[in-house]
Write an enzyme that holds these catalytic residues in place. Structure first.
Site, PDB file in Angstrom:
ATOM      1  N   SER A  13       0.835  -1.210   0.000  1.00 44.43           N
ATOM      2  CA  SER A  13       0.000   0.000   0.000  1.00 44.43           C
ATOM      3  C   SER A  13       0.871   1.261   0.000  1.00 44.43           C
ATOM      4  O   SER A  13       0.496   2.271  -0.590  1.00 44.43           O
ATOM      5  CB  SER A  13      -0.968   0.002   1.188  1.00 44.43           C
ATOM      6  OG  SER A  13      -0.286   0.156   2.406  1.00 44.43           O
ATOM      7  N   ASN A 107      13.350   4.301   4.825  1.00 46.41           N
ATOM      8  CA  ASN A 107      12.420   3.272   5.300  1.00 46.41           C
ATOM      9  C   ASN A 107      11.262   3.954   6.008  1.00 46.41           C
ATOM     10  O   ASN A 107      11.399   5.076   6.514  1.00 46.41           O
ATOM     11  CB  ASN A 107      13.131   2.340   6.280  1.00 46.41           C
ATOM     12  CG  ASN A 107      12.242   1.199   6.749  1.00 46.41           C
ATOM     13  OD1 ASN A 107      11.476   0.625   5.953  1.00 46.41           O
ATOM     14  ND2 ASN A 107      12.302   0.860   8.028  1.00 46.41           N
ATOM     15  N   HIS A 109       8.665   3.012   9.152  1.00 48.00           N
ATOM     16  CA  HIS A 109       8.514   2.028  10.227  1.00 48.00           C
ATOM     17  C   HIS A 109       7.278   2.396  11.045  1.00 48.00           C
ATOM     18  O   HIS A 109       7.114   3.555  11.447  1.00 48.00           O
ATOM     19  CB  HIS A 109       9.754   2.032  11.119  1.00 48.00           C
ATOM     20  CG  HIS A 109       9.638   1.081  12.263  1.00 48.00           C
ATOM     21  ND1 HIS A 109       9.804  -0.284  12.106  1.00 48.00           N
ATOM     22  CD2 HIS A 109       9.348   1.272  13.564  1.00 48.00           C
ATOM     23  CE1 HIS A 109       9.622  -0.875  13.267  1.00 48.00           C
ATOM     24  NE2 HIS A 109       9.335   0.045  14.174  1.00 48.00           N
ATOM     25  N   SER A 136       7.118   6.448  11.393  1.00 47.13           N
ATOM     26  CA  SER A 136       8.325   7.265  11.207  1.00 47.13           C
ATOM     27  C   SER A 136       8.975   6.952   9.862  1.00 47.13           C
ATOM     28  O   SER A 136       9.178   5.782   9.525  1.00 47.13           O
ATOM     29  CB  SER A 136       9.368   6.938  12.279  1.00 47.13           C
ATOM     30  OG  SER A 136       8.835   6.999  13.585  1.00 47.13           O
ATOM     31  N   ASP A 145      16.101  -0.123  12.307  1.00 48.03           N
ATOM     32  CA  ASP A 145      15.098   0.909  12.611  1.00 48.03           C
ATOM     33  C   ASP A 145      15.696   2.032  13.462  1.00 48.03           C
ATOM     34  O   ASP A 145      14.988   2.702  14.217  1.00 48.03           O
ATOM     35  CB  ASP A 145      13.871   0.309  13.319  1.00 48.03           C
ATOM     36  CG  ASP A 145      13.199  -0.765  12.472  1.00 48.03           C
ATOM     37  OD1 ASP A 145      13.135  -0.589  11.244  1.00 48.03           O
ATOM     38  OD2 ASP A 145      12.735  -1.763  13.029  1.00 48.03           O
TER      39      ASP A 145
HETATM   40  C1  GRF Z   1       3.924  -0.506   6.798  1.00 47.72           C
HETATM   41  O1  GRF Z   1       3.157  -0.362   7.940  1.00 47.72           O
HETATM   42  C2  GRF Z   1       5.337  -0.031   7.034  1.00 47.72           C
HETATM   43  O2  GRF Z   1       5.445   0.921   8.034  1.00 47.72           O
HETATM   44  C3  GRF Z   1       6.047  -1.280   7.471  1.00 47.72           C
HETATM   45  O3  GRF Z   1       5.439  -2.325   6.776  1.00 47.72           O
HETATM   46  C4  GRF Z   1       4.126  -1.948   6.407  1.00 47.72           C
HETATM   47  C5  GRF Z   1       4.024  -2.162   4.934  1.00 47.72           C
HETATM   48  O4  GRF Z   1       2.730  -2.049   4.464  1.00 47.72           O
HETATM   49  N1  GRF Z   1       7.463  -1.160   7.242  1.00 47.72           N
HETATM   50  P1  GRF Z   1       2.434  -2.037   2.902  1.00 47.72           P
HETATM   51  O5  GRF Z   1       3.025  -3.323   2.328  1.00 47.72           O
HETATM   52  O6  GRF Z   1       3.073  -0.823   2.322  1.00 47.72           O
HETATM   53  O7  GRF Z   1       0.942  -2.015   2.797  1.00 47.72           O
END
Ligand code: GRF
Length: 212
Positions: A13, A107, A109, A136, A145
């Site tokens: 997403s 990234n 997180h 973040s 992280d």
């Molecule tokens: C997100 O919540 C991101 O913060 C974490 O993994 C999730 C990925 O979701 N690192 P998506 O695959 O982008 O829907």
């Protein structure tokens, strides 16, 4: 035009948010390729629907993490990316990988770092009864992280929330802040320097831009 490579492992997403932001001109760049370490990641279908080159590389085909990451670097570098964006990429990166892309590796997180590095952040927030949660965007360094934060977004935690509700609330914020931080990087406004994140020549505070 500048180029982004996105790494994913799952739903994608956040990848979708970056695709949309590039298409709408909110990120002055194009996605050159998407890589996944899982062939069944739904994000690969999102990439295909957006007519982006999408590839799965299986870690099982390589003897160890270093070899997998070397192969990944080779494939990524064919595209000469200005930014490498981790969007739900669920693999620990080797020091070589991180060093190779230092300053252009971001990234997102799902926690208000430095709280809750690692996995299952939403579950921990609920278990601890935290009144707020969030997400973040940070530069990636060798510390898991632990790289300097660029931007955070907070969400409230309501009584009776379950994990799925919290994930959805956090992701809504992620889809807004990740494209913004990527935009800054590609506009050369953002820098990783002296162990900190700098925006427009100013060192950002520990919680990133506009922390309250
Ligand atoms: C997100 O919540 C991101 O913060 C974490 O993994 C999730 C990925 O979701 N690192 P998506 O695959 O982008 O829907």
């Amino acid at each position: 035009m500048k180029k982004i490579v996105v790494l994913i492992s799952g739903e994608g997403s956040n990848l979708q948010a970056v695709i949309d932001a590039c298409r709408d001109g909110k990120i002055p760049s194009r996605i050159a390729a998407v890589f996944s370490n899982r062939a069944d990641a739904y994000g690969l279908q999102r990439a295909a629907m957006a007519e982006l080159p999408a590839h799965a590389l299986s870690p099982g085909d390589y003897p160890d993490r270093a070899a997998f990451d070397r192969a990944l670097v080779e494939r990524i570098d064919e595209h000469r990316p200005d930014a490498v964006v981790l969007a739900g990429y669920m693999r620990i990166l080797s020091a070589e990988f991180v060093g190779h892309y230092a300053g252009r590796l971001l990234n997102i997180h799902p926690s208000l770092l430095p709280r809750y590095p690692g996995l299952h952040t939403h579950r921990q927030v609920l278990a601890n009864g935290d009144p707020e949660h969030g997400t973040s965007v940070h530069f990636v360094t060798e510390e898991l992280d632990g790289g300097p934060v660029i931007l955070q977004a907070k969400v409230p935690v309501f009584t009776g929330d379950d994990e799925a509700e919290l994930v959805a609330r956090v992701k809504t914020q992620e889809h807004a802040i990740y494209p913004l931080a990527i935009r800054w990087l590609l506009q050369n406004r953002l820098e990783l320097r002296d162990g900190g994140a700098w925006l427009d020549g100013q060192r950002l505070p520990p919680a990133g831009y506009a922390a309250d």
